[in-house]
Design a protein around this motif. Structure first.
Motif, short mmCIF file in Angstrom:
data_model
loop_
_atom_site.label_atom_id
_atom_site.label_comp_id
_atom_site.label_asym_id
_atom_site.label_seq_id
_atom_site.Cartn_x
_atom_site.Cartn_y
_atom_site.Cartn_z
N ALA A 2 0.83 -1.21 0.00
CA ALA A 2 0.00 0.00 0.00
C ALA A 2 0.86 1.26 0.00
N PHE A 3 2.03 1.21 0.63
CA PHE A 3 2.95 2.35 0.56
C PHE A 3 3.27 2.68 -0.90
N GLU A 4 3.46 1.64 -1.72
CA GLU A 4 3.78 1.85 -3.13
C GLU A 4 2.55 2.34 -3.90
N LEU A 5 1.40 1.75 -3.63
CA LEU A 5 0.17 2.14 -4.33
C LEU A 5 -0.22 3.58 -3.99
N GLY A 6 0.10 4.03 -2.77
CA GLY A 6 -0.26 5.38 -2.34
C GLY A 6 0.50 6.47 -3.06
N TRP A 7 1.54 6.11 -3.80
CA TRP A 7 2.36 7.10 -4.50
C TRP A 7 1.59 7.78 -5.62
N THR A 8 0.51 7.16 -6.08
CA THR A 8 -0.24 7.71 -7.21
C THR A 8 -1.70 7.89 -6.83
N THR A 9 -2.52 8.22 -7.80
CA THR A 9 -3.94 8.46 -7.56
C THR A 9 -4.58 7.28 -6.82
N PRO A 10 -5.36 7.55 -5.78
CA PRO A 10 -6.01 6.46 -5.05
C PRO A 10 -7.05 5.71 -5.89
N ALA A 11 -7.39 6.25 -7.05
CA ALA A 11 -8.30 5.54 -7.94
C ALA A 11 -7.72 4.21 -8.39
N LEU A 12 -6.40 4.12 -8.48
CA LEU A 12 -5.77 2.85 -8.88
C LEU A 12 -6.07 1.77 -7.85
N ARG A 13 -5.80 2.04 -6.61
CA ARG A 13 -6.02 1.07 -5.55
C ARG A 13 -7.51 0.72 -5.41
N SER A 14 -8.35 1.69 -5.72
CA SER A 14 -9.79 1.47 -5.60
C SER A 14 -10.30 0.41 -6.56
N LEU A 15 -9.60 0.20 -7.66
CA LEU A 15 -9.99 -0.82 -8.62
C LEU A 15 -10.16 -2.19 -7.97
N PHE A 16 -9.19 -2.53 -7.14
CA PHE A 16 -9.14 -3.88 -6.58
C PHE A 16 -9.20 -3.89 -5.06
N ALA A 71 -11.08 -4.03 10.76
CA ALA A 71 -9.75 -3.58 11.18
C ALA A 71 -8.73 -3.77 10.07
N HIS A 72 -8.87 -4.83 9.33
CA HIS A 72 -7.97 -5.08 8.20
C HIS A 72 -8.01 -3.91 7.22
N GLY A 73 -9.21 -3.48 6.87
CA GLY A 73 -9.37 -2.37 5.94
C GLY A 73 -8.84 -1.06 6.50
N ARG A 74 -9.01 -0.85 7.79
CA ARG A 74 -8.52 0.39 8.40
C ARG A 74 -7.00 0.46 8.35
N ALA A 75 -6.35 -0.65 8.63
CA ALA A 75 -4.89 -0.65 8.57
C ALA A 75 -4.41 -0.45 7.13
N HIS A 76 -5.12 -1.03 6.18
CA HIS A 76 -4.75 -0.86 4.77
C HIS A 76 -4.88 0.59 4.35
N ILE A 77 -5.98 1.24 4.70
CA ILE A 77 -6.17 2.65 4.34
C ILE A 77 -5.09 3.51 5.00
N ALA A 78 -4.74 3.18 6.23
CA ALA A 78 -3.67 3.91 6.91
C ALA A 78 -2.37 3.82 6.12
N ALA A 79 -2.05 2.63 5.64
CA ALA A 79 -0.82 2.45 4.85
C ALA A 79 -0.91 3.22 3.54
N LEU A 80 -2.07 3.23 2.92
CA LEU A 80 -2.26 3.98 1.68
C LEU A 80 -2.01 5.47 1.92
N CYS A 81 -2.52 5.98 3.04
CA CYS A 81 -2.29 7.39 3.40
C CYS A 81 -0.81 7.69 3.59
N VAL A 82 -0.08 6.75 4.18
CA VAL A 82 1.36 6.92 4.36
C VAL A 82 2.04 7.01 2.99
N GLY A 83 1.63 6.14 2.06
CA GLY A 83 2.20 6.19 0.72
C GLY A 83 1.94 7.53 0.04
N MET A 84 0.74 8.04 0.18
CA MET A 84 0.41 9.33 -0.41
C MET A 84 1.22 10.45 0.26
N ALA A 85 1.39 10.37 1.57
CA ALA A 85 2.19 11.38 2.27
C ALA A 85 3.62 11.38 1.74
#
Length: 385
Positions: free
Chosen positions: A70-84, A241-255
């Motif tokens: 998710a750190f890697e996926l967060g580097w770009t538009t969150p629409a990518l991660r939303s696909l899957f 909780a699984h989803g919350r941790a994943h979204i947190a990691a995505l936010c870190v990638g975007m940061a």
């Protein structure tokens, strides 16, 4: 997953994101769509099933491994991660936790390959993070179930092949009790999808309302079979909780991406004959964002390790989601400030990320819901008076 295998996956995703997706971010934002070739590549790379066990055709990542992805996926538009995201997240996880063997064998391999895209139908006009207002109903009719109601802001609904619908099977129950989950394939008579929502940000990630008008599904559509009657939300709660941790990691990638954009701009933008990076007030903004990013990264990895160990599957993920979603908002705000007027112009990455980041404090449980969960875990019965 072996460390070498994980390193290969992360490297491949990093290259894909930065070489194939980043260059078309503005196109995705303007057209509100992700090109089919990008979607096809995501399927080929196994991204539709990174959190689904290998026995069902997925990559079988632990949450610690998933966080690094998710750190890697967060580097770009969150629409990518939303696909899957839903295939790996709440839809796939609810099947893993609460589905029958037949349901797992039937659906999980297709979710993992991307043959099937799943949507998760919980939110309603008067029921979001709090399900007490859930109005969608499911009543028995012989061996079938008949569903009626409407869902709101459902991710991937316009392209979903199956929607996991939460419905009240016990009208006499209150709150989150008496709720079950049903697998409703697209094209089922009575199921219809509203127009795509026009959102503030995250263009390319489609959401829409879902309508159910006497939708009839067979008994095997009930997640968990007879054991799943009135257990839908309890099963989902174990997976949230699984989803919350994943979204947190995505936010870190975007940061991380926002820090990168801020640093590069500060190095090259000149004012008074020298780069603004030499101004201490700009340095202060950069320092705060670097610190926020590092703190979020450390928190997410620590929480993911505890989740994998089974020592904390409630408070830690909520704390990570709360901190990281608020954190990326601060980092995005500073990034716009560092860019000055340029940061307010469409076509500049930080402007788009500023809009995209706002949603993370709302979905997968608002910041206020996370505060309640964190506090109740700390305070125990005293929190309830």
């Amino acid at each position: 997953m072996e460390p070498s295998d994980l390193a290969d996956v992360l490297s491949a995703v990093r290259d894909f994101v930065r070489k194939e997706v980043v260059p078309i971010e503005e196109q995705i934002d303007a057209e509100d769509a992700i090109p089919e070739r990008v979607i096809a590549t995501c399927k080929e790379m196994g991204l539709y099933g990174f959190a689904i066990p290998e026995e069902y055709g997925g990559l079988g990542m632990t949450l610690t491994e998933e966080a690094q992805l998710a750190f890697e996926l967060g580097w770009t538009t969150p629409a990518l991660r939303s696909l899957f995201g839903t295939n790996n997240g709440i839809a796939g996880q609810v099947l893993l936790v609460g589905g029958t063997d037949e349901q797992k064998k039937s659906w999980l391999p297709r979710l993992a390959s991307g043959e099937v895209t799943a949507s998760f139908g919980l939110t309603e006009a008067d029921a979001g993070s709090d399900p007490s207002g859930l109005a969608t109903t499911a009543r028995r009719d012989g061996t079938d179930w008949v569903l009626n109601g409407a869902k709101r802001y459902i991710t991937n609904a316009p392209v979903a092949d199956v929607i996991m619908v939460f419905a009240r099977t016990n009208p006499g129950a209150s709150g989150n009790r008496g709720i079950s989950t049903f697998l409703v394939p697209a094209g089922t008579p009575g199921l219809s999808i509203g127009p795509k929502d026009h959102k503030m940000g995250q263009s390319g990630a489609w959401t829409a309302d879902v309508y159910l008008d006497d939708v009839r599904v067979p008994a095997e559509a009930l997640v968990g079979g007879e054991a799943g009657v009135d257990q839908g939300f309890q099963t989902a709660a174990k997976c949230l909780a699984h989803g919350r941790a994943h979204i947190a990691a995505l936010c870190v990638g975007m940061a991380g991406r926002l820090v990168h954009e801020s640093v590069e701009f500060a190095k090259t933008r000149e004012q008074g004959g020298r780069p603004i990076a030499s101004f201490q007030l700009i340095q202060g903004l950069i320092a705060d964002s670097v610190t926020d990013h590092l703190a979020g990264r450390a928190l997410v990895l620590d929480v993911a390790r505890a989740y994998d160990a089974g020592t904390d599957k409630v408070q830690g993920p909520s704390a990570a989601k709360y901190f990281a979603s608020e954190m990326v908002g601060r980092v995005a705000d500073r990034a716009v400030q560092v860019h000055g007027g340029a940061g307010y112009i469409r076509g500049v990455a930080v402007e788009r990320f500023y809009r995209d980041a706002r949603l993370f404090r709302i979905y997968e449980g608002t910041s206020q819901i996370q505060q309640v969960i964190i506090a109740r875990q700390a305070l125990g019965k005293a929190a309830r008076g």
